[in-house]
Design a protein around this motif. Structure first.
Motif, PDB file in Angstrom:
ATOM      1  N   PRO A 172       0.820  -1.214   0.000  1.00 42.12           N
ATOM      2  CA  PRO A 172       0.000   0.000   0.000  1.00 42.12           C
ATOM      3  C   PRO A 172       0.857   1.268   0.000  1.00 42.12           C
ATOM      4  CG  PRO A 172      -0.840  -1.596   1.585  1.00 42.12           C
ATOM      5  CD  PRO A 172       0.477  -2.117   1.112  1.00 42.12           C
ATOM      6  N   GLY A 173       0.615   2.125  -0.946  1.00 42.84           N
ATOM      7  CA  GLY A 173       1.320   3.401  -1.012  1.00 42.84           C
ATOM      8  C   GLY A 173       2.726   3.341  -1.566  1.00 42.84           C
ATOM      9  N   LYS A 174       3.258   2.151  -1.820  1.00 41.38           N
ATOM     10  CA  LYS A 174       4.667   2.043  -2.196  1.00 41.38           C
ATOM     11  C   LYS A 174       4.947   2.642  -3.575  1.00 41.38           C
ATOM     12  CE  LYS A 174       7.647   0.511  -0.360  1.00 41.38           C
ATOM     13  NZ  LYS A 174       8.078  -0.904  -0.466  1.00 41.38           N
ATOM     14  N   LEU A 175       4.042   2.464  -4.524  1.00 35.51           N
ATOM     15  CA  LEU A 175       4.282   3.010  -5.857  1.00 35.51           C
ATOM     16  C   LEU A 175       4.294   4.527  -5.836  1.00 35.51           C
ATOM     17  CD1 LEU A 175       4.780   2.475  -8.819  1.00 35.51           C
ATOM     18  CD2 LEU A 175       2.303   2.265  -9.160  1.00 35.51           C
ATOM     19  N   SER A 176       3.374   5.141  -5.096  1.00 38.13           N
ATOM     20  CA  SER A 176       3.369   6.600  -5.021  1.00 38.13           C
ATOM     21  C   SER A 176       4.600   7.107  -4.289  1.00 38.13           C
ATOM     22  CB  SER A 176       2.098   7.098  -4.330  1.00 38.13           C
ATOM     23  OG  SER A 176       2.005   6.620  -3.002  1.00 38.13           O
ATOM     24  N   GLN A 177       5.100   6.346  -3.313  1.00 35.66           N
ATOM     25  CA  GLN A 177       6.337   6.734  -2.630  1.00 35.66           C
ATOM     26  C   GLN A 177       7.528   6.676  -3.590  1.00 35.66           C
ATOM     27  OE1 GLN A 177       6.877   4.511   1.055  1.00 35.66           O
ATOM     28  NE2 GLN A 177       4.691   4.643   1.471  1.00 35.66           N
ATOM     29  N   GLU A 179       7.585   7.240  -6.808  1.00 28.75           N
ATOM     30  CA  GLU A 179       7.577   8.448  -7.635  1.00 28.75           C
ATOM     31  C   GLU A 179       7.951   9.678  -6.821  1.00 28.75           C
ATOM     32  OE1 GLU A 179       4.367  11.368  -9.758  1.00 28.75           O
ATOM     33  OE2 GLU A 179       4.085   9.209 -10.087  1.00 28.75           O
ATOM     34  N   LEU A 180       7.357   9.814  -5.643  1.00 28.50           N
ATOM     35  CA  LEU A 180       7.627  10.976  -4.796  1.00 28.50           C
ATOM     36  C   LEU A 180       9.107  11.065  -4.450  1.00 28.50           C
ATOM     37  CD1 LEU A 180       6.684  13.331  -2.972  1.00 28.50           C
ATOM     38  CD2 LEU A 180       6.262  11.629  -1.184  1.00 28.50           C
ATOM     39  N   LEU A 181       9.705   9.944  -4.077  1.00 26.08           N
ATOM     40  CA  LEU A 181      11.116   9.945  -3.676  1.00 26.08           C
ATOM     41  C   LEU A 181      12.028  10.268  -4.855  1.00 26.08           C
ATOM     42  CD1 LEU A 181      10.915   6.848  -1.346  1.00 26.08           C
ATOM     43  CD2 LEU A 181      11.582   9.147  -0.618  1.00 26.08           C
ATOM     44  N   ALA A 182      11.728   9.733  -6.022  1.00 27.24           N
ATOM     45  CA  ALA A 182      12.556  10.035  -7.203  1.00 27.24           C
ATOM     46  C   ALA A 182      12.508  11.521  -7.524  1.00 27.24           C
ATOM     47  CB  ALA A 182      12.088   9.200  -8.397  1.00 27.24           C
ATOM     48  N   ARG A 183      11.334  12.109  -7.445  1.00 25.31           N
ATOM     49  CA  ARG A 183      11.206  13.536  -7.744  1.00 25.31           C
ATOM     50  C   ARG A 183      11.890  14.378  -6.670  1.00 25.31           C
ATOM     51  NH1 ARG A 183       5.109  14.750  -9.622  1.00 25.31           N
ATOM     52  NH2 ARG A 183       6.133  16.676 -10.318  1.00 25.31           N
ATOM     53  N   SER A 208       7.314 -15.192  -0.463  1.00 21.51           N
ATOM     54  CA  SER A 208       8.048 -14.896   0.767  1.00 21.51           C
ATOM     55  C   SER A 208       7.922 -13.433   1.186  1.00 21.51           C
ATOM     56  CB  SER A 208       9.529 -15.231   0.589  1.00 21.51           C
ATOM     57  OG  SER A 208      10.146 -14.315  -0.301  1.00 21.51           O
ATOM     58  N   GLY A 209       7.406 -12.608   0.309  1.00 19.48           N
ATOM     59  CA  GLY A 209       7.327 -11.180   0.590  1.00 19.48           C
ATOM     60  C   GLY A 209       8.575 -10.424   0.203  1.00 19.48           C
ATOM     61  N   ALA A 210       9.508 -11.083  -0.481  1.00 19.01           N
ATOM     62  CA  ALA A 210      10.726 -10.419  -0.945  1.00 19.01           C
ATOM     63  C   ALA A 210      10.375  -9.334  -1.956  1.00 19.01           C
ATOM     64  CB  ALA A 210      11.668 -11.431  -1.576  1.00 19.01           C
ATOM     65  N   PRO A 211      11.142  -8.253  -1.992  1.00 17.01           N
ATOM     66  CA  PRO A 211      10.865  -7.189  -2.964  1.00 17.01           C
ATOM     67  C   PRO A 211      11.232  -7.627  -4.377  1.00 17.01           C
ATOM     68  CG  PRO A 211      12.879  -6.718  -1.752  1.00 17.01           C
ATOM     69  CD  PRO A 211      12.297  -7.940  -1.123  1.00 17.01           C
ATOM     70  N   THR A 212      10.235  -7.846  -5.205  1.00 20.41           N
ATOM     71  CA  THR A 212      10.489  -8.338  -6.561  1.00 20.41           C
ATOM     72  C   THR A 212      10.102  -7.350  -7.647  1.00 20.41           C
ATOM     73  OG1 THR A 212       8.387  -9.528  -6.385  1.00 20.41           O
ATOM     74  CG2 THR A 212      10.395 -10.787  -5.990  1.00 20.41           C
ATOM     75  N   GLY A 213       9.692  -6.139  -7.278  1.00 19.21           N
ATOM     76  CA  GLY A 213       9.510  -5.098  -8.278  1.00 19.21           C
ATOM     77  C   GLY A 213       8.070  -4.680  -8.494  1.00 19.21           C
ATOM     78  N   VAL A 214       7.913  -3.414  -8.863  1.00 19.13           N
ATOM     79  CA  VAL A 214       6.598  -2.864  -9.205  1.00 19.13           C
ATOM     80  C   VAL A 214       6.618  -2.179 -10.575  1.00 19.13           C
ATOM     81  CG1 VAL A 214       5.894  -2.541  -6.797  1.00 19.13           C
ATOM     82  CG2 VAL A 214       7.070  -0.684  -7.999  1.00 19.13           C
ATOM     83  N   GLY A 215       7.784  -2.173 -11.242  1.00 19.81           N
ATOM     84  CA  GLY A 215       7.877  -1.475 -12.523  1.00 19.81           C
ATOM     85  C   GLY A 215       7.877   0.027 -12.344  1.00 19.81           C
ATOM     86  N   HIS A 216       7.314   0.726 -13.338  1.00 16.00           N
ATOM     87  CA  HIS A 216       7.149   2.179 -13.315  1.00 16.00           C
ATOM     88  C   HIS A 216       8.495   2.908 -13.153  1.00 16.00           C
ATOM     89  CE1 HIS A 216       2.753   2.186 -13.398  1.00 16.00           C
ATOM     90  NE2 HIS A 216       2.864   1.046 -12.718  1.00 16.00           N
ATOM     91  N   SER A 217       9.472   2.466 -13.946  1.00 14.67           N
ATOM     92  CA  SER A 217      10.734   3.197 -14.016  1.00 14.67           C
ATOM     93  C   SER A 217      10.470   4.594 -14.559  1.00 14.67           C
ATOM     94  CB  SER A 217      11.718   2.466 -14.925  1.00 14.67           C
ATOM     95  OG  SER A 217      12.002   1.172 -14.416  1.00 14.67           O
ATOM     96  N   MET A 218      11.360   5.526 -14.215  1.00 16.53           N
ATOM     97  CA  MET A 218      11.141   6.904 -14.668  1.00 16.53           C
ATOM     98  C   MET A 218      12.465   7.668 -14.716  1.00 16.53           C
ATOM     99  SD  MET A 218       9.405   8.398 -11.168  1.00 16.53           S
ATOM    100  CE  MET A 218       8.856   6.754 -10.665  1.00 16.53           C
ATOM    101  N   VAL A 219      12.472   8.703 -15.524  1.00 15.41           N
ATOM    102  CA  VAL A 219      13.568   9.670 -15.542  1.00 15.41           C
ATOM    103  C   VAL A 219      12.980  11.001 -15.120  1.00 15.41           C
ATOM    104  CG1 VAL A 219      15.336  10.823 -16.918  1.00 15.41           C
ATOM    105  CG2 VAL A 219      14.787   8.417 -17.365  1.00 15.41           C
ATOM    106  N   VAL A 220      13.623  11.636 -14.139  1.00 13.73           N
ATOM    107  CA  VAL A 220      13.133  12.885 -13.569  1.00 13.73           C
ATOM    108  C   VAL A 220      14.169  13.977 -13.807  1.00 13.73           C
ATOM    109  CG1 VAL A 220      12.260  14.007 -11.483  1.00 13.73           C
ATOM    110  CG2 VAL A 220      11.964  11.536 -11.778  1.00 13.73           C
ATOM    111  N   SER A 221      13.715  15.163 -14.186  1.00 13.89           N
ATOM    112  CA  SER A 221      14.614  16.274 -14.446  1.00 13.89           C
ATOM    113  C   SER A 221      15.087  16.905 -13.145  1.00 13.89           C
ATOM    114  CB  SER A 221      13.918  17.334 -15.302  1.00 13.89           C
ATOM    115  OG  SER A 221      13.110  18.177 -14.484  1.00 13.89           O
ATOM    116  N   PRO A 222      16.123  17.753 -13.190  1.00 15.18           N
ATOM    117  CA  PRO A 222      16.569  18.456 -11.977  1.00 15.18           C
ATOM    118  C   PRO A 222      15.504  19.358 -11.374  1.00 15.18           C
ATOM    119  CG  PRO A 222      18.244  18.569 -13.684  1.00 15.18           C
ATOM    120  CD  PRO A 222      17.022  18.005 -14.330  1.00 15.18           C
TER     121      PRO A 222
END
Length: 272
Positions: A172-177, A179-183, A208-222
């Motif tokens: 829950p909330g991890k995908l929005s985090q 994006e927020l953290l990258a920006r 097992s609950g291991a982190p295996t990815g959510v996708g949504h790679s991104m490139v963020v400008s300065p």
């Protein structure tokens, strides 16, 4: 600079994952990229014992990645696992290509959200910046993105683009985090951020609950603007980066030079 984000879905077979690295690297080179960034755990996904698959940096897996980079003529950054002196492994980014052959050991270990990476993984301690065709590129891994000081330190060491190679945990909330953290890290460091994650395994996610990815790679400008974004599935994302944007951001939003003196560990250099 033209770069590529290789959002892949790693399996548990390092040899099979090498074939994916070769395919995506060749495709990136064919489209004119000088850098292709793969996710954390490219060598082998999380959720299985890592010690049996870990290899030294001069082992066969890393050697083959070097050969792939040499054949394609571009720099490759890919996540692998290397043996640590205490019996654990290190979560390592291999960076190899024209004029580059180095590595970064993940500094901040993912002891959060019910996962304890430090149980099997030993931390690194040294930030790393590489040169890719005249562009300074900082390296970071997944949970590192929650620690702003690493990104300002990388920028202080001259980084204009900072790669975040991840196998981001779902929840829950991890995908929005993500994006927020990258920006936020782009604004903190007035650098481009290339946040490249493992694709979302969907129904095949590890139980097992291991982190295996959510996708949504991104490139963020300065400026904190998303300039390229992927979806959940495996894909190769090509992005052109304008280094003049870094110079403009650092003149206009001078957060690096405005920091209090005791925070200025590194020294921001003028982008080329």
């Amino acid at each position: 600079m033209r770069m590529a984000c290789a959002q892949i879905l790693s399996g548990t077979d390092p040899a099979a994952n090498l074939q994916v690295v070769a395919d995506y690297t060749e495709r990136a080179a064919a489209q004119g990229a000088t850098l292709v960034v793969f996710p954390e755990a490219t060598m082998c996904r999380f959720g299985v014992p890592l010690a049996p698959v870990a290899e030294p940096l001069d082992g066969p897996w890393a050697t083959e990645v070097r050969a792939i980079a040499e054949r394609s003529g571009i720099t490759v950054v890919a996540g692998m696992f290397t043996p640590a002196a205490d019996g654990r492994v290190t979560n390592t980014l291999l960076a190899t290509g024209p004029g580059t052959d180095t590595h970064y050991h993940k500094i901040h270990l993912y002891d959060a959200f019910g996962f304890t990476e430090s149980r099997t993984v030993a931390p690194g301690s040294e930030p790393v910046v590489i040169d890719v065709d005249g562009v300074s590129v900082g390296l970071s891994t997944c949970y590192d993105i929650r620690f702003p000081a690493l990104y300002t330190e990388l920028a202080g060491r001259g980084a204009q683009l900072i790669a975040v190679c991840a196998s981001w945990g779902a929840g829950p909330g991890k995908l929005s985090q993500w994006e927020l953290l990258a920006r936020a890290r782009a604004l903190d460091s007035t650098s481009y951020i290339a946040a490249v994650g493992q694709a979302d395994p969907g129904m095949a996610a590890d139980s097992s609950g291991a982190p295996t990815g959510v996708g949504h790679s991104m490139v963020v400008s300065p400026w904190g603007e998303i300039v390229a974004a992927g979806g959940a599935s495996p894909q190769l994302m090509i992005c052109d980066i304008d280094l003049d944007t870094v110079a403009d951001a650092r003149r206009t939003l001078a957060v690096l030079s405005n920091r209090a003196p005791f925070l200025q560990v590194g020294r921001a250099e003028s982008p080329r």
